[in-house]
Design an enzyme around this catalytic site. Structure first.
Site, PDB file in Angstrom:
ATOM      1  CG  ASP A  47      -2.003  -1.200   0.820  1.00 17.69           C
ATOM      2  OD1 ASP A  47      -1.935  -1.931   0.049  1.00 17.69           O
ATOM      3  OD2 ASP A  47      -2.842  -1.280   1.850  1.00 17.69           O
ATOM      4  CB  SER A  92     -15.725  -8.934  -2.897  1.00 15.69           C
ATOM      5  OG  SER A  92     -16.252  -7.512  -3.030  1.00 15.69           O
ATOM      6  CE  LYS A 128     -14.117 -10.885   5.032  1.00 14.11           C
ATOM      7  NZ  LYS A 128     -12.358 -11.254   4.505  1.00 14.11           N
ATOM      8  CE  LYS A 334     -10.846  -7.933   6.301  1.00 12.22           C
ATOM      9  NZ  LYS A 334     -10.691  -6.889   5.730  1.00 12.22           N
ATOM     10  CB  CYS A 429      33.906  -7.477   7.249  1.00 15.48           C
ATOM     11  SG  CYS A 429      33.302  -6.140   6.733  1.00 15.48           S
TER      12      CYS A 429
HETATM   13  S1  IVH Z   1     -19.683 -14.576   2.444  1.00 14.27           S
HETATM   14  C1  IVH Z   1     -22.044 -12.782  -1.461  1.00 14.27           C
HETATM   15  N1  IVH Z   1     -18.755 -15.363   4.758  1.00 14.27           N
HETATM   16  O1  IVH Z   1     -14.855 -13.048   1.717  1.00 14.27           O
HETATM   17  C2  IVH Z   1     -21.017 -12.513   0.014  1.00 14.27           C
HETATM   18  N2  IVH Z   1     -17.115 -14.290   2.117  1.00 14.27           N
HETATM   19  O2  IVH Z   1     -14.076 -10.351   1.146  1.00 14.27           O
HETATM   20  C3  IVH Z   1     -19.448 -13.509  -0.627  1.00 14.27           C
HETATM   21  N3  IVH Z   1     -14.777 -14.792   3.605  1.00 14.27           N
HETATM   22  O3  IVH Z   1     -14.617 -13.611  -1.778  1.00 14.27           O
HETATM   23  C4  IVH Z   1     -18.940 -13.977   1.001  1.00 14.27           C
HETATM   24  N4  IVH Z   1     -15.386 -16.531   4.839  1.00 14.27           N
HETATM   25  O4  IVH Z   1     -14.132 -15.878   0.155  1.00 14.27           O
HETATM   26  C5  IVH Z   1     -18.407 -15.006   3.480  1.00 14.27           C
HETATM   27  N5  IVH Z   1     -17.915 -16.843   6.208  1.00 14.27           N
HETATM   28  C6  IVH Z   1     -17.998 -15.611   5.388  1.00 14.27           C
HETATM   29  C7  IVH Z   1     -16.248 -15.166   4.857  1.00 14.27           C
HETATM   30  C8  IVH Z   1     -16.274 -14.913   3.223  1.00 14.27           C
HETATM   31  C9  IVH Z   1     -14.302 -15.584   4.535  1.00 14.27           C
HETATM   32  C10 IVH Z   1     -13.663 -14.325   1.746  1.00 14.27           C
HETATM   33  C11 IVH Z   1     -14.535 -14.959   0.406  1.00 14.27           C
HETATM   34  C12 IVH Z   1     -14.943 -13.770  -0.058  1.00 14.27           C
HETATM   35  C13 IVH Z   1     -13.899 -12.960   0.538  1.00 14.27           C
HETATM   36  C14 IVH Z   1     -14.569 -11.468   1.006  1.00 14.27           C
END
Ligand code: IVH
Length: 693
Positions: A47, A92, A128, A334, A429
């Site tokens: 970044d 996503s 997540k 997050k 060195c």
């Molecule tokens: S739901 C339409 N649930 O996070 C919603 N995603 O930042 C689709 N991920 O591409 C995703 N754990 O690969 C969902 N419990 C979870 C998740 C999850 C990991 C990932 C997933 C997605 C990414 C999005």
């Protein structure tokens, strides 16, 4: 990170030069991250490069390059795997960081659905998982296709690889032993979820990889991605991959009318769903579950980076729909980066291949997010000054997804302790250690007198991207160097005269020595780009080394040009090579020690002329124009593919054009091609043309 020069202080030439280097650097890191799953820098450092690029571009808008990182959106993964267009795009998620963001999320759902301010909103909440998403397509209960997310619209076919993952059933089981189709498994059902690697399995894999000199992965996510995205499914089979479902894609019917209900059905069909998936009502319960999962985070067997909330009612999900590429009905809350406190025991200074002195913090071992940490890099003297750290201080450590942790703060800056000062001499060195003007890095000036630099250069010379000598890893290099069997790279090729000496050493037998000597002999004619890269010239990475030998044909000619009168101009005329590289080359070949090493090496090995690995194909030597929108590949990817097949890619149609590949929306170029009678094909035609090339 090296310090960034304020764009306001830069000359136009500096800015142009820096922008060129940033474009190349970012492209390289993109490739390492997405293409090779082997990042060399943290997300934060990446970044910072992007921010530096934007700052310079803001000050010099007329210098924005066509290949500027600011123009790239994501990275079209270059991959040998076949492409799959998802039946429904893989989306996503939007992010929430603070509790208020979660309240806003729920508030916006109420407003969108015109519910009252206090109307109950049920959500699911689940971890997540930090892995890579994968879509599993089941038809009549059989697994028929598995694909990675890719850019969300088109992913990669990883079906054979996924079949080796034990968590993923080949066939969905009927719940309660009933009849599969009578009992609710729809005809078509795509299960989506996360392929991941457990933390313990990741650490064990890296140990194994290190022992055999293989690729070391930066974190469990990269290890999972690298293991899944393999041409050879046998490699995947040997890796400990796991799977957890979190949703679905195209389906012919749904077994329930809530998120929770469908996830329970999926679990009932034999696909793992995380046990921490719960149904909550409103903000208070959602946040309570978030806190509960956060408290377990370090003890969970896999990395997670937040909690995902989804609206439970599917009819509401339907009404809420999507904005851009994220659903309005879900959000990722997050976690902050994982942190821990510990004591800084000592600061050691390591000397790298180019003489760079890197301070390393030795720490009282502490667990950060489930991984034991006892070292952290302090980068350079500026970083030490910024933190004001001295041995004895209590510090806060942070691991943000990556293995290499960072010290974020000093908790005891006021404790009565003497300042730690950066050494004025190389610890290896004794030569003077200095920072060049305007640079934050301090370097040992000892060059090849410095044993640390010599040994690091030797390691680099035999590394994978350079000579890549089988059986001659870092460990043997250190062993032979310390035993006085090798001093410089040419000595490697004289090791055959030391056969008896090697045999006397522990762990070496007739067979292993013979194998090693044979592997060394096999490298007497190294590819010139590998040879040049292996010399370890500053700023000359693999891509630059290749650009150089491609332009000049032989390594001897590169050295000649580098030190010649008009060399600077000749070098900087090459696309991608700027003044920094030209100067580094001149400095390297001017330095007498390096000359000695060079002459000595060339008395042992003879790198042949550069041979392009461009394949013969139906388009070799042809000039191709891509126009209109391409659907299965990005413009960059199409260009790279055409060039690797020996074609020249041009942006405009002229009498010299041999072939036009036109996608939907092609306009004036298509018209011009027709006027000139040039062959025009569509994207499918292109794939057919190059299919066997
Ligand atoms: S739901 C339409 N649930 O996070 C919603 N995603 O930042 C689709 N991920 O591409 C995703 N754990 O690969 C969902 N419990 C979870 C998740 C999850 C990991 C990932 C997933 C997605 C990414 C999005």
């Amino acid at each position: 990170m090296t310090g960034m020069t304020d764009p306001a202080m830069m000359t136009e030439a500096d800015a142009a030069n820096r922008l060129m280097r940033l474009a190349r650097e970012v492209a390289r890191h993109n490739r390492l991250y997405h293409g090779d799953d082997m990042p060399e820098i943290s997300d934060a450092e990446f970044d910072a490069l992007i921010r530096e690029n934007s700052a310079i571009e803001a000050a010099f808008p007329h210098l924005v390059r066509p290949d500027s990182p600011s123009k790239l959106v994501g990275h079209a993964a270059s991959s040998p795997l076949a492409k799959v267009t998802h039946a429904r795009p893989m989306l996503s998620l939007g992010n929430a960081f603070a509790d208020e963001d979660v309240a806003d999320f729920i508030g916006s759902i109420r407003r969108f659905l015109r519910l009252g301010d206090d109307a109950p909103v049920a959500l699911t909440a689940e971890p997540k998982i930090d892995g890579l998403s994968c879509s599993l397509r089941y038809e009549r209960g059989e697994l028929v296709l598995a694909a990675t997310r890719g850019d969300g619209a088109v992913g990669e076919d990883v079906t054979p690889n996924v079949r080796t993952i034990a968590d993923i059933p080949q066939r969905l089981v009927a719940p309660h032993g009933g009849d599969l189709f009578g009992d609710g498994v729809p005809d078509v059902f795509e299960i989506r979820g996360e392929v991941y690697m457990a933390k313990a399995d990741f650490l064990a894999l890296n140990d194994q990889q290190e022992a055999k000199g293989g690729k070391i992965f930066a974190n469990p996510r990269n290890a999972a991605a690298g293991s899944l995205r393999q041409k050879d499914a046998k490699v995947t089979a040997a890796r400990p991959l796991r799977f957890l479902a979190h949703g679905w894609g195209e389906v012919s019917a749904l077994p329930a009318d809530t998120q929770m209900g469908v996830m329970q059905a999926i679990a009932g069909w034999g696909v793992p769903v995380d046990e921490r998936l719960v149904r909550v009502e409103g903000e208070r319960e959602a946040l309570a579950h978030y806190r509960a999962i956060e408290a377990q985070r370090a003890d969970l067997p896999f990395d997670i980076d937040g909690v995902v909330y989804k609206v439970d009612r599917l009819d509401w999900q339907e009404r809420l729909g999507f904005v851009a590429r994220a659903p309005r009905w879900a959000i990722a809350h997050k976690f902050p980066a994982e942190q821990a406190q510990t004591t800084l025991l000592a600061i050691d200074v390591q000397v790298g291949r180019t003489g760079k002195l890197t301070p390393v913090a030795r720490l009282e071992p502490v667990s950060v997010g489930g991984v034991m940490v006892s070292n952290a890099t302090l980068h350079n003297p500026d970083e030490i000054a910024r933190l004001g750290v001295r041995p004895g201080d209590r510090v806060v450590l942070q691991r943000a997804g990556d293995v290499i942790p960072q010290i974020v703060t000093n908790l005891t800056p006021d404790a009565d302790r003497g300042d730690w000062s950066f050494p004025a001499h190389c610890p290896e060195c004794g030569s003077e250690a200095v920072a060049a003007e305007g640079e934050v890095d301090v370097r040992c000036t000892g060059g090849l007198i410095c044993p640390a630099q010599r040994i690091e250069r030797l390691k680099h010379f035999v590394s994978r991207g350079a000579l890549d000598i089988d059986g001659l890893g870092e460990k043997s290099i250190v062993e032979f160097f310390e035993a006085g069997l090798i001093h410089g790279p040419a000595d490697i090729f004289r090791l055959r005269q030391q056969r008896g000496e090697i045999l006397k050493r522990e762990g070496w037998q007739d067979k292993s020595v013979d194998n090693l000597l044979a592997a060394i002999e096999a490298r007497r004619q190294p590819a010139p780009e590998r040879f040049l890269f292996g010399l370890g010239i500053r700023h000359v990475g693999q891509v630059t080394a290749k650009d150089l030998v491609k332009s000049f044909g032989t390594v001897e000619r590169v050295a000649e040009v580098a030190t010649s009168e008009g060399g600077h101009a000749e070098l900087t005329a090459i696309d991608g090579i700027g003044p920094v590289v030209a100067e580094a080359l001149r400095d390297f070949f001017h330095e007498p020690h390096n000359r000695e090493v060079w002459d000595d090496l060339l008395s042992e090995v003879s790198p042949p002329d550069y041979v392009s690995n461009v394949r013969a194909s139906p388009v070799s030597g042809k000039t191709v124009v891509f126009t209109g929108s391409l659907e299965t590949m990005s413009r960059d990817e199409a260009k790279a593919q055409a060039e690797s097949l020996g074609a020249k890619v041009s942006g405009s149609v002229s009498a010299k054009t041999d072939l036009v590949v036109a996608g939907p929306g092609a306009g004036s170029k298509l018209k011009k091609a027709a006027e000139l009678g040039i062959q025009v094909i569509d994207e499918a035609g292109w794939h057919a043309l190059v299919a066997d090339a």
